[in-house]
Scaffold this motif. Sequence first.
Motif, PDB file in Angstrom:
ATOM      1  N   LEU A 106       0.822  -1.248  -0.072  1.00  0.00           N
ATOM      2  CA  LEU A 106       0.076   0.053  -0.192  1.00  0.00           C
ATOM      3  C   LEU A 106       0.767   1.153  -0.105  1.00  0.00           C
ATOM      4  O   LEU A 106       0.544   2.464  -0.802  1.00  0.00           O
ATOM      5  CB  LEU A 106      -1.109   0.101   1.201  1.00  0.00           C
ATOM      6  CG  LEU A 106      -2.137   1.002   1.289  1.00  0.00           C
ATOM      7  CD1 LEU A 106      -3.036   0.742  -0.038  1.00  0.00           C
ATOM      8  CD2 LEU A 106      -2.798   1.125   2.573  1.00  0.00           C
ATOM      9  N   ALA A 107       1.875   1.336   0.657  1.00  0.00           N
ATOM     10  CA  ALA A 107       2.929   2.444   0.598  1.00  0.00           C
ATOM     11  C   ALA A 107       3.402   2.543  -0.651  1.00  0.00           C
ATOM     12  O   ALA A 107       3.406   3.770  -1.248  1.00  0.00           O
ATOM     13  CB  ALA A 107       4.097   2.215   1.842  1.00  0.00           C
ATOM     14  N   ALA A 108       3.924   1.592  -1.256  1.00  0.00           N
ATOM     15  CA  ALA A 108       4.513   1.607  -2.735  1.00  0.00           C
ATOM     16  C   ALA A 108       3.640   2.184  -3.731  1.00  0.00           C
ATOM     17  O   ALA A 108       3.932   3.086  -4.528  1.00  0.00           O
ATOM     18  CB  ALA A 108       5.089   0.580  -3.075  1.00  0.00           C
ATOM     19  N   LYS A 109       2.299   1.408  -3.710  1.00  0.00           N
ATOM     20  CA  LYS A 109       1.391   1.618  -4.735  1.00  0.00           C
ATOM     21  C   LYS A 109       0.534   2.764  -4.638  1.00  0.00           C
ATOM     22  O   LYS A 109      -0.135   3.321  -5.605  1.00  0.00           O
ATOM     23  CB  LYS A 109       0.634   0.256  -5.229  1.00  0.00           C
ATOM     24  CG  LYS A 109       1.739  -0.579  -5.645  1.00  0.00           C
ATOM     25  CD  LYS A 109       1.042  -1.789  -6.182  1.00  0.00           C
ATOM     26  CE  LYS A 109       1.752  -2.833  -6.595  1.00  0.00           C
ATOM     27  NZ  LYS A 109       2.817  -2.499  -7.823  1.00  0.00           N
ATOM     28  N   TRP A 110       0.082   3.252  -3.230  1.00  0.00           N
ATOM     29  CA  TRP A 110      -0.815   4.174  -3.212  1.00  0.00           C
ATOM     30  C   TRP A 110      -0.285   5.355  -2.485  1.00  0.00           C
ATOM     31  O   TRP A 110      -0.478   6.382  -2.725  1.00  0.00           O
ATOM     32  CB  TRP A 110      -2.120   3.550  -2.560  1.00  0.00           C
ATOM     33  CG  TRP A 110      -3.192   4.466  -2.325  1.00  0.00           C
ATOM     34  CD1 TRP A 110      -4.095   4.683  -3.094  1.00  0.00           C
ATOM     35  CD2 TRP A 110      -3.622   5.329  -1.078  1.00  0.00           C
ATOM     36  NE1 TRP A 110      -5.002   5.642  -2.781  1.00  0.00           N
ATOM     37  CE2 TRP A 110      -4.640   5.975  -1.302  1.00  0.00           C
ATOM     38  CE3 TRP A 110      -2.873   5.418   0.113  1.00  0.00           C
ATOM     39  CZ2 TRP A 110      -5.128   6.825  -0.387  1.00  0.00           C
ATOM     40  CZ3 TRP A 110      -3.527   6.269   0.905  1.00  0.00           C
ATOM     41  CH2 TRP A 110      -4.748   7.010   0.602  1.00  0.00           C
ATOM     42  N   LEU A 111       0.320   5.260  -1.208  1.00  0.00           N
ATOM     43  CA  LEU A 111       0.675   6.235  -0.328  1.00  0.00           C
ATOM     44  C   LEU A 111       1.853   7.040  -0.855  1.00  0.00           C
ATOM     45  O   LEU A 111       1.857   8.334  -0.903  1.00  0.00           O
ATOM     46  CB  LEU A 111       1.132   5.729   1.019  1.00  0.00           C
ATOM     47  CG  LEU A 111       1.153   6.830   2.058  1.00  0.00           C
ATOM     48  CD1 LEU A 111       0.161   7.769   2.502  1.00  0.00           C
ATOM     49  CD2 LEU A 111       1.530   6.077   3.609  1.00  0.00           C
ATOM     50  N   LEU A 112       2.974   6.425  -1.341  1.00  0.00           N
ATOM     51  CA  LEU A 112       4.105   7.260  -1.715  1.00  0.00           C
ATOM     52  C   LEU A 112       3.810   8.236  -3.021  1.00  0.00           C
ATOM     53  O   LEU A 112       4.140   9.377  -3.141  1.00  0.00           O
ATOM     54  CB  LEU A 112       5.194   6.222  -2.098  1.00  0.00           C
ATOM     55  CG  LEU A 112       6.113   5.744  -0.797  1.00  0.00           C
ATOM     56  CD1 LEU A 112       6.990   4.709  -1.183  1.00  0.00           C
ATOM     57  CD2 LEU A 112       6.504   6.827  -0.083  1.00  0.00           C
TER      58      LEU A 112
END
Length: 187
Positions: A103-109
């Motif tokens: 989720l961090a890599a694909k949405w949050l960052l």
Amino acid sequence: MTARLPSLNGLRAFEAAARHLSFTEAAVELNVTQTAISHQIKRLEDELGVRLFIRQNRALALTPQARDYLPGIRAAFNDLRLATDRLLRKDDNVLTVSTLASLAAKWLLPRLSAFQEAHPGIDVRITTSRALVDFKAGDVDAAIRYGRGQWPGLRADWLMADQLFPVCSPALLRGGRPLQCPEDLAQ
């Protein structure tokens, strides 16, 4: 009527000695002598009327009562450390967010730069973990997790729905029993 609290120094000595299973290592950590730790533990045991350690030849073990007592004492010291850190923290403009790595890599960052442009005074730190966050014990300010948002004692806001769909290897579509409908998965 509440019980009188035992000596804080004795509790500190107990927690350190229990963690290390060594009066000597506890003494080094607390910057006192091994004899001072031994005396503080003895006083605490006398005060509580409970034996906390089994002293063996060059070894130390916790009694069953001490094993039951230790988690509460450890949590209390962690709470004291955390409260003191918060009191003295000079990093008031840091927002630490915990989420899953995917989720961090694909949405949050990908959304982080827009947030930082809108809020340049906030330093965002992202940690990744699958474990649920214990907000009392850690330095995490917010967490993003999958679920229905029913976590007692926490405020949860819905962010998005998941899109779930099946995928398979092309070989499974061409095999002796090709997948053509959901029921075929049982084979």
